[in-house]
Design a protein around this motif. Structure first.
Motif, PDB file in Angstrom:
ATOM      1  N   ALA A  66       0.673  -1.016  -0.007  1.00 60.02           N
ATOM      2  CA  ALA A  66      -0.275  -0.187   0.232  1.00 60.02           C
ATOM      3  C   ALA A  66       0.930   1.556  -0.042  1.00 60.02           C
ATOM      4  N   TYR A  67       1.944   0.968   0.696  1.00 55.33           N
ATOM      5  CA  TYR A  67       2.708   2.439   0.748  1.00 55.33           C
ATOM      6  C   TYR A  67       4.005   2.639  -0.840  1.00 55.33           C
ATOM      7  N   LEU A  68       3.971   1.828  -1.064  1.00 53.34           N
ATOM      8  CA  LEU A  68       4.614   1.852  -2.476  1.00 53.34           C
ATOM      9  C   LEU A  68       4.129   2.317  -3.290  1.00 53.34           C
ATOM     10  N   VAL A  69       2.488   1.525  -3.622  1.00 47.11           N
ATOM     11  CA  VAL A  69       1.467   2.178  -4.771  1.00 47.11           C
ATOM     12  C   VAL A  69       0.691   3.930  -4.272  1.00 47.11           C
ATOM     13  N   GLU A  70       1.387   4.374  -3.308  1.00 43.77           N
ATOM     14  CA  GLU A  70       0.420   5.578  -3.169  1.00 43.77           C
ATOM     15  C   GLU A  70       2.139   6.859  -2.820  1.00 43.77           C
ATOM     16  N   ALA A  71       3.588   5.648  -2.551  1.00 46.74           N
ATOM     17  CA  ALA A  71       4.362   6.748  -2.653  1.00 46.74           C
ATOM     18  C   ALA A  71       4.948   6.921  -3.940  1.00 46.74           C
ATOM     19  N   ILE A  72       4.077   6.414  -4.821  1.00 44.46           N
ATOM     20  CA  ILE A  72       4.161   6.336  -7.145  1.00 44.46           C
ATOM     21  C   ILE A  72       3.058   7.620  -7.231  1.00 44.46           C
ATOM     22  N   SER A  73       2.244   6.965  -6.439  1.00 43.93           N
ATOM     23  CA  SER A  73       0.529   8.089  -7.194  1.00 43.93           C
ATOM     24  C   SER A  73       1.458   9.073  -6.816  1.00 43.93           C
ATOM     25  N   LYS A  74       2.372   9.502  -5.984  1.00 44.28           N
ATOM     26  CA  LYS A  74       2.085  10.741  -5.426  1.00 44.28           C
ATOM     27  C   LYS A  74       3.608  11.862  -6.389  1.00 44.28           C
ATOM     28  N   ILE A  75       4.561  11.288  -7.206  1.00 48.22           N
ATOM     29  CA  ILE A  75       5.246  12.088  -8.267  1.00 48.22           C
ATOM     30  C   ILE A  75       4.296  12.415  -9.061  1.00 48.22           C
ATOM     31  N   LYS A  76       4.220  13.877  -9.076  1.00 45.86           N
ATOM     32  CA  LYS A  76       3.849  14.572 -10.450  1.00 45.86           C
ATOM     33  C   LYS A  76       4.904  15.888 -10.978  1.00 45.86           C
ATOM     34  N   PHE A  77       5.606  15.147 -10.640  1.00 51.53           N
ATOM     35  CA  PHE A  77       6.595  15.677 -11.282  1.00 51.53           C
ATOM     36  C   PHE A  77       6.192  17.010 -11.239  1.00 51.53           C
ATOM     37  N   GLY A  78       6.243  18.075 -10.398  1.00 49.52           N
ATOM     38  CA  GLY A  78       5.645  19.735  -9.744  1.00 49.52           C
ATOM     39  C   GLY A  78       6.510  20.501  -9.500  1.00 49.52           C
ATOM     40  N   PHE A  79       8.236  19.561  -9.166  1.00 49.88           N
ATOM     41  CA  PHE A  79       9.546  20.171  -8.925  1.00 49.88           C
ATOM     42  C   PHE A  79      10.207  20.442 -10.359  1.00 49.88           C
ATOM     43  N   VAL A  80       9.463  20.197 -11.480  1.00 49.64           N
ATOM     44  CA  VAL A  80      10.302  20.940 -12.839  1.00 49.64           C
ATOM     45  C   VAL A  80       9.621  21.910 -12.780  1.00 49.64           C
ATOM     46  N   LYS A  81       8.758  22.264 -12.650  1.00 51.79           N
ATOM     47  CA  LYS A  81       7.952  23.427 -12.766  1.00 51.79           C
ATOM     48  C   LYS A  81       9.355  25.247 -12.157  1.00 51.79           C
ATOM     49  N   PRO A  82       9.730  24.537 -10.762  1.00 46.48           N
ATOM     50  CA  PRO A  82      10.444  25.908 -10.380  1.00 46.48           C
ATOM     51  C   PRO A  82      11.793  25.598 -11.058  1.00 46.48           C
ATOM     52  N   LEU A  83      12.781  23.870 -11.557  1.00 48.00           N
ATOM     53  CA  LEU A  83      14.070  24.145 -11.656  1.00 48.00           C
ATOM     54  C   LEU A  83      14.029  24.763 -14.012  1.00 48.00           C
ATOM     55  N   LEU A  84      12.121  25.059 -14.383  1.00 44.32           N
ATOM     56  CA  LEU A  84      12.522  25.363 -15.631  1.00 44.32           C
ATOM     57  C   LEU A  84      13.051  26.437 -15.676  1.00 44.32           C
ATOM     58  N   LYS A  85      12.392  27.680 -14.365  1.00 45.41           N
ATOM     59  CA  LYS A  85      12.524  29.175 -13.959  1.00 45.41           C
ATOM     60  C   LYS A  85      13.873  29.033 -13.555  1.00 45.41           C
ATOM     61  N   ASP A  99      15.169  28.252 -11.027  1.00 43.98           N
ATOM     62  CA  ASP A  99      14.744  28.294  -8.909  1.00 43.98           C
ATOM     63  C   ASP A  99      15.111  27.192  -8.715  1.00 43.98           C
ATOM     64  N   ILE A 100      16.401  26.461  -8.018  1.00 41.80           N
ATOM     65  CA  ILE A 100      17.238  25.235  -7.846  1.00 41.80           C
ATOM     66  C   ILE A 100      16.637  24.835  -5.729  1.00 41.80           C
ATOM     67  N   ASN A 101      16.546  25.717  -5.400  1.00 34.99           N
ATOM     68  CA  ASN A 101      15.886  25.436  -3.792  1.00 34.99           C
ATOM     69  C   ASN A 101      15.024  24.926  -4.604  1.00 34.99           C
ATOM     70  N   GLY A 102      13.791  26.086  -4.878  1.00 33.32           N
ATOM     71  CA  GLY A 102      12.675  25.527  -5.097  1.00 33.32           C
ATOM     72  C   GLY A 102      11.923  24.340  -5.927  1.00 33.32           C
ATOM     73  N   PHE A 103      13.667  23.289  -7.311  1.00 29.46           N
ATOM     74  CA  PHE A 103      12.739  22.450  -7.389  1.00 29.46           C
ATOM     75  C   PHE A 103      13.937  21.613  -6.759  1.00 29.46           C
ATOM     76  N   ILE A 104      14.560  21.895  -5.357  1.00 25.47           N
ATOM     77  CA  ILE A 104      15.274  20.168  -4.526  1.00 25.47           C
ATOM     78  C   ILE A 104      14.160  20.018  -3.802  1.00 25.47           C
ATOM     79  N   ASN A 105      13.332  21.344  -2.995  1.00 25.50           N
ATOM     80  CA  ASN A 105      12.640  21.380  -1.927  1.00 25.50           C
ATOM     81  C   ASN A 105      11.610  20.702  -2.721  1.00 25.50           C
ATOM     82  N   GLY A 106      10.913  20.677  -4.077  1.00 23.76           N
ATOM     83  CA  GLY A 106       9.640  19.788  -4.405  1.00 23.76           C
ATOM     84  C   GLY A 106      10.215  18.687  -4.404  1.00 23.76           C
ATOM     85  N   LEU A 107      11.362  18.189  -5.012  1.00 22.40           N
ATOM     86  CA  LEU A 107      11.776  16.772  -5.733  1.00 22.40           C
ATOM     87  C   LEU A 107      11.761  16.355  -4.052  1.00 22.40           C
ATOM     88  N   PHE A 108      12.671  16.841  -2.757  1.00 19.48           N
ATOM     89  CA  PHE A 108      12.468  15.368  -1.813  1.00 19.48           C
ATOM     90  C   PHE A 108      10.760  15.444  -1.007  1.00 19.48           C
TER      91      PHE A 108
END
Length: 271
Positions: free
Chosen positions: A23-42, A44-53
């Protein structure tokens, strides 16, 4: 999970279920939405790292992915050797694993009603039909490998459905196993990219079903496991036949069954 996923007819999702991480595996995978890519494109390295983690549980995924990867690279030859040389005994062991996994899932169901029985029957019938299909002839171009990775990974996280058997039906199993043996990086990378895209989409559907329709989803998965028993059953009969030769197979199946029950009990105790 990696060892199980190598074998046609055995699911890595089954191992995840037994060890209590499913159950944890499925939920952990489903939480990955690549929202951390948006700060990287701008920029914003700190925003990218925070979003990644925030999105990716590295403490969970790093050891899991490393374990699966090591199993793929080191055990592929061992598993294929056992399947080729000791076919009946190997599949007998798998048979015991699958039956024990279905029993464990049944214990988690906690209730039996008409709806659960119906969904279990649907799962069993659909899986039985699926595993009865003949492998299709397909080329091994990169687009085909990419699509195969997308499809196979969805089965790999479902208890009872073997991603490697799906690859067998798609005509890519032996080719990808050889690619692992000989480290054909282009094929491996394209397959992995397809698998990542496939699992990110499918995990969201599975996570929704487990959270909102847990009982019927579990019942369906029990049916899937029971329907998948045709794969090891046919291999055992084809290799050992009927009669006294089945006795060692029965003993090995019981050992496999007992091993999973003991593992499940141990992991429950640790939790």
């Amino acid at each position: 999970m990696g060892s199980a996923d190598i074998v046609p007819g055995v699911s890595g999702g089954t191992i995840a279920l037994i060890t209590g991480i499913y159950a944890y595996l499925v939920e952990a995978i489903s939480k990955i939405k690549f929202g951390f890519v948006k700060p990287l494109l701008k920029g914003d390295i700190n925003g990218f790292i925070n979003g990644l983690f925030d999105e990716i549980d590295f403490k969970f995924f790093i050891p899991l992915v490393l374990g699966i990867g090591v199993a793929f690279l080191t055990l592929a030859k061992v598993v294929t050797y056992c399947m080729d040389v000791h076919t009946a005994l190997t599949y007998s062991f798998f048979l015991g694993l699958i039956i024990a996994s279905a029993v464990i899932l049944f214990k988690k169901l906690n209730e039996i009603n008409l709806k659960n029985i119906l969904f279990a029957l649907i799962g069993a019938v659909l899986t039985f039909i699926f595993v009865s299909l003949n492998p299709i002839a397909a080329n091994h171009s990169l687009p085909v490998i990419f699509i195969s990775g997308m499809i196979a990974i969805c089965a790999m996280i479902l208890p009872g459905i073997s991603g490697s058997f799906l690859l067998l039906l798609l005509g890519q199993y032996k080719y990808m196993l050889n690619a692992l043996h000989q480290l054909h990086l282009a094929d491996i990378i394209v397959f992995v990219i397809g698998a990542v895209i496939g699992i990110l989409g499918f995990s969201k559907i599975l996570n929704y079903l487990l959270k909102n329709h847990e009982k019927i989803t579990m019942a369906f998965l029990i049916g899937v496991m029971m329907g998948s028993l045709k794969v090891p059953g046919v291999e055992i009969l084809n290799s050992a036949g009927l009669g006294f030769a089945l006795l060692p197979c029965i003993i090995v199946a019981i050992i496999g069954f007992a091993l999973i029950i003991i593992l499940e009990t141990r992991f429950d105790y640790m939790e």
